[in-house]
Design a protein around this motif. Structure first.
Motif, mmCIF file in Angstrom:
data_model
loop_
_atom_site.group_PDB
_atom_site.id
_atom_site.type_symbol
_atom_site.label_atom_id
_atom_site.label_comp_id
_atom_site.label_asym_id
_atom_site.label_seq_id
_atom_site.Cartn_x
_atom_site.Cartn_y
_atom_site.Cartn_z
ATOM 1 N N ARG A 306 0.828 -1.211 0.000
ATOM 2 C CA ARG A 306 0.000 0.000 0.000
ATOM 3 C C ARG A 306 0.857 1.253 0.000
ATOM 4 O O ARG A 306 0.579 2.211 -0.714
ATOM 5 C CB ARG A 306 -0.927 0.001 1.217
ATOM 6 C CG ARG A 306 -1.920 1.172 1.233
ATOM 7 C CD ARG A 306 -2.408 1.485 2.622
ATOM 8 N NE ARG A 306 -1.342 1.967 3.486
ATOM 9 C CZ ARG A 306 -0.941 3.230 3.520
ATOM 10 N NH1 ARG A 306 -1.483 4.146 2.742
ATOM 11 N NH2 ARG A 306 0.026 3.584 4.352
ATOM 12 N N LYS A 307 1.922 1.264 0.819
ATOM 13 C CA LYS A 307 2.789 2.441 0.867
ATOM 14 C C LYS A 307 3.456 2.692 -0.472
ATOM 15 O O LYS A 307 3.612 3.844 -0.904
ATOM 16 C CB LYS A 307 3.838 2.261 1.964
ATOM 17 C CG LYS A 307 3.281 2.362 3.378
ATOM 18 C CD LYS A 307 4.374 2.177 4.428
ATOM 19 C CE LYS A 307 3.825 2.354 5.839
ATOM 20 N NZ LYS A 307 4.881 2.120 6.870
ATOM 21 N N TRP A 310 1.036 4.262 -2.812
ATOM 22 C CA TRP A 310 0.901 5.694 -2.533
ATOM 23 C C TRP A 310 2.003 6.476 -3.250
ATOM 24 O O TRP A 310 1.742 7.509 -3.871
ATOM 25 C CB TRP A 310 0.972 5.937 -1.022
ATOM 26 C CG TRP A 310 0.721 7.358 -0.625
ATOM 27 C CD1 TRP A 310 1.595 8.413 -0.714
ATOM 28 C CD2 TRP A 310 -0.500 7.902 -0.103
ATOM 29 N NE1 TRP A 310 1.006 9.566 -0.270
ATOM 30 C CE2 TRP A 310 -0.282 9.279 0.112
ATOM 31 C CE3 TRP A 310 -1.740 7.350 0.219
ATOM 32 C CZ2 TRP A 310 -1.259 10.119 0.625
ATOM 33 C CZ3 TRP A 310 -2.707 8.191 0.733
ATOM 34 C CH2 TRP A 310 -2.477 9.554 0.933
ATOM 35 N N THR A 311 3.216 5.983 -3.178
ATOM 36 C CA THR A 311 4.330 6.657 -3.845
ATOM 37 C C THR A 311 4.118 6.709 -5.355
ATOM 38 O O THR A 311 4.252 7.766 -5.982
ATOM 39 C CB THR A 311 5.654 5.930 -3.535
ATOM 40 O OG1 THR A 311 5.888 5.959 -2.129
ATOM 41 C CG2 THR A 311 6.823 6.592 -4.256
ATOM 42 N N VAL A 314 -0.093 8.204 -6.079
ATOM 43 C CA VAL A 314 -0.420 9.555 -5.596
ATOM 44 C C VAL A 314 0.697 10.541 -5.938
ATOM 45 O O VAL A 314 0.473 11.555 -6.609
ATOM 46 C CB VAL A 314 -0.690 9.540 -4.073
ATOM 47 C CG1 VAL A 314 -0.970 10.955 -3.574
ATOM 48 C CG2 VAL A 314 -1.882 8.622 -3.760
ATOM 49 N N SER A 346 2.357 14.977 0.910
ATOM 50 C CA SER A 346 3.430 13.984 0.936
ATOM 51 C C SER A 346 4.739 14.558 0.407
ATOM 52 O O SER A 346 5.794 13.946 0.597
ATOM 53 C CB SER A 346 3.039 12.770 0.084
ATOM 54 O OG SER A 346 1.890 12.145 0.607
ATOM 55 N N LEU A 405 -8.636 7.576 1.661
ATOM 56 C CA LEU A 405 -7.867 6.624 0.869
ATOM 57 C C LEU A 405 -7.575 5.331 1.615
ATOM 58 O O LEU A 405 -7.338 4.292 0.991
ATOM 59 C CB LEU A 405 -6.564 7.268 0.378
ATOM 60 C CG LEU A 405 -6.726 8.404 -0.641
ATOM 61 C CD1 LEU A 405 -5.372 8.892 -1.127
ATOM 62 C CD2 LEU A 405 -7.580 7.968 -1.832
ATOM 63 N N ASP A 406 -7.616 5.362 2.945
ATOM 64 C CA ASP A 406 -7.444 4.131 3.708
ATOM 65 C C ASP A 406 -8.650 3.207 3.556
ATOM 66 O O ASP A 406 -8.517 1.988 3.647
ATOM 67 C CB ASP A 406 -7.219 4.438 5.189
ATOM 68 C CG ASP A 406 -5.763 4.728 5.500
ATOM 69 O OD1 ASP A 406 -4.898 4.285 4.726
ATOM 70 O OD2 ASP A 406 -5.488 5.402 6.496
ATOM 71 N N ARG A 409 -8.021 0.866 0.598
ATOM 72 C CA ARG A 409 -6.672 0.311 0.475
ATOM 73 C C ARG A 409 -6.685 -1.119 -0.059
ATOM 74 O O ARG A 409 -5.701 -1.593 -0.648
ATOM 75 C CB ARG A 409 -5.962 0.329 1.826
ATOM 76 C CG ARG A 409 -6.710 -0.402 2.918
ATOM 77 C CD ARG A 409 -5.941 -0.505 4.237
ATOM 78 N NE ARG A 409 -5.318 0.742 4.650
ATOM 79 C CZ ARG A 409 -4.115 0.798 5.236
ATOM 80 N NH1 ARG A 409 -3.451 -0.309 5.478
ATOM 81 N NH2 ARG A 409 -3.630 1.953 5.593
ATOM 82 N N GLN A 412 -5.766 -1.398 -3.661
ATOM 83 C CA GLN A 412 -4.465 -0.843 -4.044
ATOM 84 C C GLN A 412 -3.362 -1.894 -4.023
ATOM 85 O O GLN A 412 -2.427 -1.850 -4.826
ATOM 86 C CB GLN A 412 -4.121 0.320 -3.113
ATOM 87 C CG GLN A 412 -5.131 1.462 -3.182
ATOM 88 C CD GLN A 412 -5.111 2.352 -1.951
ATOM 89 O OE1 GLN A 412 -4.254 2.219 -1.085
ATOM 90 N NE2 GLN A 412 -6.076 3.272 -1.854
#
Length: 471
Positions: A306-307, A310-311, A314, A346, A405-406, A409, A412
């Motif tokens: 997930r992280k 995001w990178t 997003v 971010s 967004l969580d 998840r 994603q």
């Protein structure tokens, strides 16, 4: 109200082949449903009844031997997939009235198969939201509850199909964009392995990290319809470096049932509603009854996946769009400005951070695939919540606040993994809203995901929203 429009695509095609109905009659039924419901649902970005009628008349004149597998089937296309002669504006004033001259590869295949294109459907500006709204065509509404969203970014597509305004269609998905809308509106969908349905002609292009994250995927009211669309439209595009030379496989029921299924109700970090847990449990029980070995299992890589999403989605997404929106924020929709604000919190990526993220993508995918050797199929939620109210951005579940967004998840993870994931409606919320589950498989095992999801669909499946049925 003509209930014909709520029949499955497979059933509609059978009626056409058996001459129980003409293409003109089927098209007219859909036109009437669109004219009745679209003023309140706002699912379409481009629709012209006379153009549809002209297509239908010409299709009825085609010799039987020259008809393709989708001949006469009324379908729609998300307005981010190039469709020659139709508005494909990606929901942005920057692209107002843009009409492609050439079809995306997948749309060319749709036409070659004989599908009747009703029009293109609404999406959030630049596709960067789980809610469909823009300054061109307004806010798309959910046929289950007009105060709620049908999701995004393929929200127009999901609303049209759920409401019987289209028999099936094409969306695209880099973070859940065919799966969350299907979950919100009670239909089925598949995010394929990237490239198995060619992405060339998508707007914007599926390049860089989006070649792994993104895929064009079929949406319909039944998994049989989704599988029909996948089988008809898949196959390598030899001009697309992300499109693999993978041939379709015919799997028997016994071959599908050999796959051990790992299921989990949440990721251990973000809670889901009680009804969502119940839907996952009900789906697990149904698959056990169907002869599968179904056991609790949750990959340890979910949060790192997930992280990384995001990178790559997003932060990289904001970087991709920065040249286009520079100096013109006053023309942007509130929903896209919201995305930019999230990305800006971010901060920009450095070259080193981007390089490390790209390398980590392969490392994390390898770790996850190693874990999935024992459980090559995963069953899990699509989102923490059912369809939310327009503009709603946080929820309290089990005493914990769940942010925008969580809450989504769960989709994603499989974009970062580049894996196929299908969505099937299973349960209902206390308000009567649809709740779906997600079936994911290893990359290139799309037929497995479709097979398992198809079994679930025979147990649960589509129910027409009151709006669609004219109640």
């Amino acid at each position: 109200m003509n209930l014909l429009v709520l029949e499955s695509a497979v059933r509609q095609l059978k009626m056409l082949r058996q001459r129980e109905i003409s293409v003109v009659e089927l098209a007219e039924a859909h036109i009437k449903q669109i004219e009745r419901l679209n003023p309140q649902l706002k699912a379409f970005a481009d629709f012209d009844a006379e153009r549809v009628r002209a297509q239908a008349r010409s299709m009825d004149a085609v010799l039987v031997d020259a008809r393709g597998p989708l001949h006469g089937l009324p379908v729609t296309v998300k307005s981010s997939i190039a469709t020659a002669g139709y508005k494909c504006e990606i929901g942005s004033l920057n692209h107002k009235d843009e009409i492609p001259r050439e079809d995306a590869v997948v749309v060319s295949r749709l036409r070659a198969a004989g599908a009747l294109i009703l029009g293109t459907t609404n999406c959030p500006e630049f596709l960067m939201a789980y809610e469909t709204d823009n300054l061109l065509h307004g806010q798309t509404r959910n046929p289950w509850d007009l105060e709620r969203t049908p999701g995004g970014s393929s929200g127009g597509e999901s609303a049209a199909i759920a409401a019987g305004m289209s028999a099936a269609g094409l969306g695209s998905d880099s973070g859940g964009s065919v799966r969350v809308p299907a979950h919100f509106t009670g239909i089925c969908s598949l995010k394929p392995t990237p490239g198995r349905i060619p992405g060339r002609g998508h707007l914007p292009p599926c390049v860089g990290p989006f070649a792994t994250l993104g895929a064009i995927g079929p949406m319909a009211r039944t998994m049989a319809d989704v599988e029909l669309m996948f089988r008809t439209l898949s196959g390598q595009d030899d001009a697309d470096p992300a499109s693999p030379p993978v041939v379709l496989r015919e799997l028997s029921d016994s071959e599908v049932r050999k796959n051990r299924i790992g299921f989990f109700e949440d990721d251990g970090l973000t809670p889901v509603t009680a009804e969502t847990r119940s839907a996952v449990r009900a789906a697990a029980a149904a698959l056990r009854d169907a002869g599968f070995r179904v056991e609790p299992f949750r990959p340890r890589t979910l949060e790192p996946l997930r992280k990384l999403w995001w990178t790559l989605f997003v932060q990289c997404g904001a970087m991709f769009y920065e040249p286009e929106v520079r100096g013109g924020r006053e023309k942007l929709s509130p929903i896209f400005r919201e995305f930019l604000e999230i990305a800006e919190r971010s901060g920009p990526l450095t070259a080193t951070e981007l390089l490390n993220a790209w390398a980590e993508l392969d490392v994390l995918r390898a770790k996850t695939l190693e874990e999935m050797r024992e459980y090559p199929v995963l069953l899990c939620p699509v989102a923490s919540v059912p369809a939310w109210r327009h503009g709603e951005r946080k929820w309290t579940i089990d005493g914990q606040t769940v942010e925008y967004l969580d809450a989504v998840r769960h989709t994603q993870w499989f974009n970062t993994l580049g894996a196929p994931a299908a969505v099937v409606p299973v349960g209902r919320s206390p308000e009567g809203l649809p709740i779906a589950v997600q079936i994911a498989a290893r990359p290139f095992q799309d037929e497995v995901a479709l097979g398992v999801a198809g079994i679930l669909d025979t147990v649960f499946g589509y129910t027409a929203p009151r709006t669609a049925a004219g109640m």
